[in-house]
Design a protein around this motif. Structure first.
Motif, PDB file in Angstrom:
ATOM      1  N   ILE A  41       0.905  -1.137   0.161  1.00  0.00           N
ATOM      2  CA  ILE A  41       0.059   0.032   0.060  1.00  0.00           C
ATOM      3  C   ILE A  41       0.829   1.115   0.127  1.00  0.00           C
ATOM      4  O   ILE A  41       1.540   1.588   0.830  1.00  0.00           O
ATOM      5  N   GLY A  42       0.948   1.994  -1.301  1.00  0.00           N
ATOM      6  CA  GLY A  42       1.444   3.227  -1.078  1.00  0.00           C
ATOM      7  C   GLY A  42       0.636   4.406  -0.740  1.00  0.00           C
ATOM      8  O   GLY A  42      -0.488   4.468  -0.965  1.00  0.00           O
ATOM      9  N   LEU A  43       1.457   5.280   0.183  1.00  0.00           N
ATOM     10  CA  LEU A  43       0.892   6.320   0.521  1.00  0.00           C
ATOM     11  C   LEU A  43       1.187   7.428  -0.255  1.00  0.00           C
ATOM     12  O   LEU A  43       2.200   7.793  -0.697  1.00  0.00           O
ATOM     13  N   LEU A  44      -0.068   7.984  -1.111  1.00  0.00           N
ATOM     14  CA  LEU A  44       0.062   9.093  -2.094  1.00  0.00           C
ATOM     15  C   LEU A  44       0.504  10.468  -1.372  1.00  0.00           C
ATOM     16  O   LEU A  44       0.295  10.633  -0.207  1.00  0.00           O
ATOM     17  N   LEU A  72      -3.380   4.941  -0.805  1.00  0.00           N
ATOM     18  CA  LEU A  72      -4.154   5.695  -0.043  1.00  0.00           C
ATOM     19  C   LEU A  72      -3.605   7.017  -0.100  1.00  0.00           C
ATOM     20  O   LEU A  72      -2.617   7.158  -0.148  1.00  0.00           O
ATOM     21  N   GLN A  73      -4.712   7.947  -0.226  1.00  0.00           N
ATOM     22  CA  GLN A  73      -4.400   9.395  -0.304  1.00  0.00           C
ATOM     23  C   GLN A  73      -4.431   9.847   1.270  1.00  0.00           C
ATOM     24  O   GLN A  73      -5.632   9.768   1.955  1.00  0.00           O
ATOM     25  N   VAL A  74      -3.316  10.368   1.844  1.00  0.00           N
ATOM     26  CA  VAL A  74      -3.167  10.617   3.087  1.00  0.00           C
ATOM     27  C   VAL A  74      -2.596  12.172   3.192  1.00  0.00           C
ATOM     28  O   VAL A  74      -1.546  12.397   2.419  1.00  0.00           O
ATOM     29  N   LYS A  75      -3.162  13.003   3.752  1.00  0.00           N
ATOM     30  CA  LYS A  75      -2.539  14.195   3.801  1.00  0.00           C
ATOM     31  C   LYS A  75      -2.608  15.128   5.082  1.00  0.00           C
ATOM     32  O   LYS A  75      -3.990  15.082   5.819  1.00  0.00           O
ATOM     33  N   ARG A  76      -1.766  15.571   5.665  1.00  0.00           N
ATOM     34  CA  ARG A  76      -1.522  16.286   6.853  1.00  0.00           C
ATOM     35  C   ARG A  76      -0.859  17.450   6.729  1.00  0.00           C
ATOM     36  O   ARG A  76      -1.236  18.729   7.309  1.00  0.00           O
ATOM     37  N   GLU A  87      -6.678  17.084  11.648  1.00  0.00           N
ATOM     38  CA  GLU A  87      -7.306  15.669  11.981  1.00  0.00           C
ATOM     39  C   GLU A  87      -6.980  15.200  10.395  1.00  0.00           C
ATOM     40  O   GLU A  87      -7.391  15.296   9.307  1.00  0.00           O
ATOM     41  N   THR A  88      -5.661  14.261  10.363  1.00  0.00           N
ATOM     42  CA  THR A  88      -5.076  13.771   9.045  1.00  0.00           C
ATOM     43  C   THR A  88      -6.415  13.301   8.159  1.00  0.00           C
ATOM     44  O   THR A  88      -7.127  12.476   8.622  1.00  0.00           O
ATOM     45  N   ARG A  89      -6.227  13.796   6.888  1.00  0.00           N
ATOM     46  CA  ARG A  89      -7.395  13.235   6.093  1.00  0.00           C
ATOM     47  C   ARG A  89      -6.692  12.110   5.143  1.00  0.00           C
ATOM     48  O   ARG A  89      -5.509  11.884   4.911  1.00  0.00           O
ATOM     49  N   LEU A  90      -7.651  10.913   5.305  1.00  0.00           N
ATOM     50  CA  LEU A  90      -7.270   9.552   4.681  1.00  0.00           C
ATOM     51  C   LEU A  90      -8.587   9.525   3.494  1.00  0.00           C
ATOM     52  O   LEU A  90      -9.708   9.421   3.769  1.00  0.00           O
ATOM     53  N   LEU A 120      -0.095   6.895  11.746  1.00  0.00           N
ATOM     54  CA  LEU A 120      -0.932   6.238  12.761  1.00  0.00           C
ATOM     55  C   LEU A 120      -2.493   6.110  12.358  1.00  0.00           C
ATOM     56  O   LEU A 120      -3.102   5.365  12.489  1.00  0.00           O
ATOM     57  N   ARG A 121      -2.829   7.237  11.521  1.00  0.00           N
ATOM     58  CA  ARG A 121      -4.151   7.121  10.862  1.00  0.00           C
ATOM     59  C   ARG A 121      -4.439   6.232   9.795  1.00  0.00           C
ATOM     60  O   ARG A 121      -5.275   5.517   9.539  1.00  0.00           O
ATOM     61  N   VAL A 122      -3.255   5.883   8.843  1.00  0.00           N
ATOM     62  CA  VAL A 122      -3.308   4.743   8.151  1.00  0.00           C
ATOM     63  C   VAL A 122      -3.364   3.499   8.598  1.00  0.00           C
ATOM     64  O   VAL A 122      -4.101   2.699   8.316  1.00  0.00           O
TER      65      VAL A 122
END
Length: 188
Positions: A41-44, A72-76, A87-90, A120-122
């Motif tokens: 799983i790659g984090l975009l 997964l798209q994760v943005k902080r 609140e980290t967006r996933l 941690l969110r992921v």
């Protein structure tokens, strides 16, 4: 995309980083050897092409079966480490929402482990999908994680000054594969 202004120093260029990716793939192969149901799983953004590089080496050099690949798209944070989302967006690709991850061995791939909030969110999200295990690989660990998370596979540990930034340049998002240290311009 505009890059944050400052003084950049190249720490690792393409050839050196290919060796780092080889070492990371070796570590991942050791962790995933014998597992039949694997997902990478790659984090975009930049974790996704790093995940592709790891998968290619896992299959070609270590004989693993091609794993399930998703992102997964994760943005902080912004590129200059400005907090964008407390609140980290996933965001999961809708096509992956129905995928069954139960019982799978998961390898999460990202470019930089910073505070640990995004990771941690992921992990929280993926743990609800009932995998057999979750492993983490990062190209760079800044050594400043403030949460109880860690990477199982680390390309490089780079302890730098608190105000400095590690920029991982990863094609296709940047033209050259490299790691740079950015010393941001300080405003008076």
């Amino acid at each position: 995309m505009d890059r944050p202004p400052g003084i950049r120093t190249c720490l690792y260029e393409h050839d050196a980083l290919d060796g780092v990716i080889d070492d990371m793939a070796c570590g991942a192969a050791a962790l995933l050897s014998g597992r039949e149901r694997v997902a990478v799983i790659g984090l975009l953004r930049r974790g996704a092409p790093l995940a592709d590089r790891l998968c290619e080496r896992l299959v070609r050099r270590h004989g693993l079966s091609p794993p399930l690949r998703l992102d997964l798209q994760v943005k902080r944070y912004a590129d200059d480490l400005t907090l964008l989302h407390p609140e980290t967006r996933l965001t999961e690709d809708a096509a992956h929402a129905a995928l069954d991850l139960e019982g799978r061995s998961l390898l999460v791939v990202d470019d930089v482990l910073y505070s640990g909030h995004s990771l941690l969110r992921v992990l929280e999200y993926l743990a609800r999908r009932q995998p057999a295990e979750i492993r983490v690989a990062v190209l760079v660990d800044r050594g400043v994680c403030t949460l109880p998370v860690h990477a199982d596979i680390v390309g490089r540990r780079l302890e730098i000054a608190a105000g400095d930034i590690i920029e991982c340049n990863v094609p296709p998002y940047e033209p050259d594969f490299r790691i740079e240290l950015l010393r941001p311009l300080r405003r008076a």
